[in-house]
Design a protein around this motif. Structure first.
Motif, PDB file in Angstrom:
ATOM      1  N   ASP A  58      -5.254  -4.695  -4.676  1.00  0.00           N
ATOM      2  CA  ASP A  58      -4.126  -3.977  -4.066  1.00  0.00           C
ATOM      3  C   ASP A  58      -4.313  -2.475  -4.179  1.00  0.00           C
ATOM      4  OD1 ASP A  58      -2.737  -6.405  -3.508  1.00  0.00           O
ATOM      5  OD2 ASP A  58      -1.877  -6.409  -5.530  1.00  0.00           O
TER       6      ASP A  58
ATOM      7  N   VAL B  52       2.284   1.774  -3.488  1.00  0.00           N
ATOM      8  CA  VAL B  52       1.275   2.269  -4.426  1.00  0.00           C
ATOM      9  C   VAL B  52       0.980   3.739  -4.150  1.00  0.00           C
ATOM     10  CG1 VAL B  52      -1.153   2.047  -5.131  1.00  0.00           C
ATOM     11  CG2 VAL B  52       0.273  -0.008  -4.865  1.00  0.00           C
ATOM     12  N   ILE B  53       0.861   4.106  -2.896  1.00  0.00           N
ATOM     13  CA  ILE B  53       0.573   5.499  -2.537  1.00  0.00           C
ATOM     14  C   ILE B  53       1.707   6.420  -2.995  1.00  0.00           C
ATOM     15  CG2 ILE B  53       0.331   7.090  -0.582  1.00  0.00           C
ATOM     16  CD1 ILE B  53      -1.147   4.699   0.859  1.00  0.00           C
TER      17      ILE B  53
ATOM     18  N   ALA C 136      -4.866   0.263  -1.079  1.00  0.00           N
ATOM     19  CA  ALA C 136      -4.044   1.474  -0.945  1.00  0.00           C
ATOM     20  C   ALA C 136      -4.924   2.724  -0.921  1.00  0.00           C
ATOM     21  CB  ALA C 136      -3.038   1.555  -2.090  1.00  0.00           C
TER      22      ALA C 136
ATOM     23  N   SER D 114       0.833  -1.211   0.000  1.00  0.00           N
ATOM     24  CA  SER D 114       0.000   0.000   0.000  1.00  0.00           C
ATOM     25  C   SER D 114       0.863   1.255   0.000  1.00  0.00           C
ATOM     26  CB  SER D 114      -0.940   0.007   1.209  1.00  0.00           C
ATOM     27  OG  SER D 114      -1.927  -0.983   1.063  1.00  0.00           O
ATOM     28  N   ASN D 115       1.911   1.279   0.827  1.00  0.00           N
ATOM     29  CA  ASN D 115       2.807   2.444   0.859  1.00  0.00           C
ATOM     30  C   ASN D 115       3.477   2.661  -0.495  1.00  0.00           C
ATOM     31  OD1 ASN D 115       2.196   2.866   3.530  1.00  0.00           O
ATOM     32  ND2 ASN D 115       4.117   2.049   4.316  1.00  0.00           N
TER      33      ASN D 115
END
Length: 172
Positions: free
Chosen positions: A159, A67-68, A163, A64-65
């Motif tokens: 995913d 993708v962000i 995110a 997630s981090n």
């Protein structure tokens, strides 16, 4: 007079041999100290998952981090996941590396005249190893982590959704 005291060739074999127990004791002490430092570092930097858009630089602690931080990522894009691990002093250099360098340089300088140099016993190698580890631990311990078990991962729509929910949840 001072030069006579500093000349190692003037030292008797007995004098040098009498230092062996002192060096061995110091080597044992250094080895124990270094082992303690390494264990503490390994414990504080336990293996964790890390993520990256390339197999070279791992900066995100979760998918997630990643993708962000990289809003251009889409479903189907390939990213990389690996396991962080503490770098040990032996990963950086060890006594065998030093011995090999000494051998290569002496051969370059003296050719066949340097064959067999340095003729190092196992005990002498252990003393060098302890000295190296002590110096590295005191002067320049590795302050970075290694990454192992690197694998490719294909991002899914789920995913991206997870995110996005993390961003929305963090904004509240």
């Amino acid at each position: 007079m001072l030069a006579e005291n500093l000349n190692p060739a003037a030292q008797a074999g007995e004098d040098q041999a009498s230092l062996a127990p002192e060096f061995a004791a110091r080597a044992a002490h250094l080895t124990a100290a270094v082992a303690g430092v390494a264990a503490a570092r390994a414990e504080s930097q336990a293996s964790t998952e890390c993520w990256s858009t390339s197999p070279e630089r791992f900066e995100a602690e979760s998918l997630s981090n990643l993708v962000i931080a990289n809003d251009w990522l889409r479903a189907g894009d390939i990213v990389y996941v690996g396991t962080k691990r503490a770098v040990t002093l032996a990963d950086v250099i060890d006594a065998q590396d030093i011995i090999l360098i000494m051998s290569q340089r002496s051969t370059k300088l003296a050719g066949e005249g340097a064959d067999g140099y340095p003729g190092v016993t196992e005990k002498q190698k252990q003393i060098l190893e302890a000295a190296l580890r002590g110096w590295i631990a005191l002067c320049c311990p590795p302050d970075f982590l290694g990454v192992e078990n690197i694998r490719r991962y294909s991002i899914t729509d789920l995913d991206l959704d997870v995110a996005a929910r993390a961003v929305i949840g963090g904004a509240q």
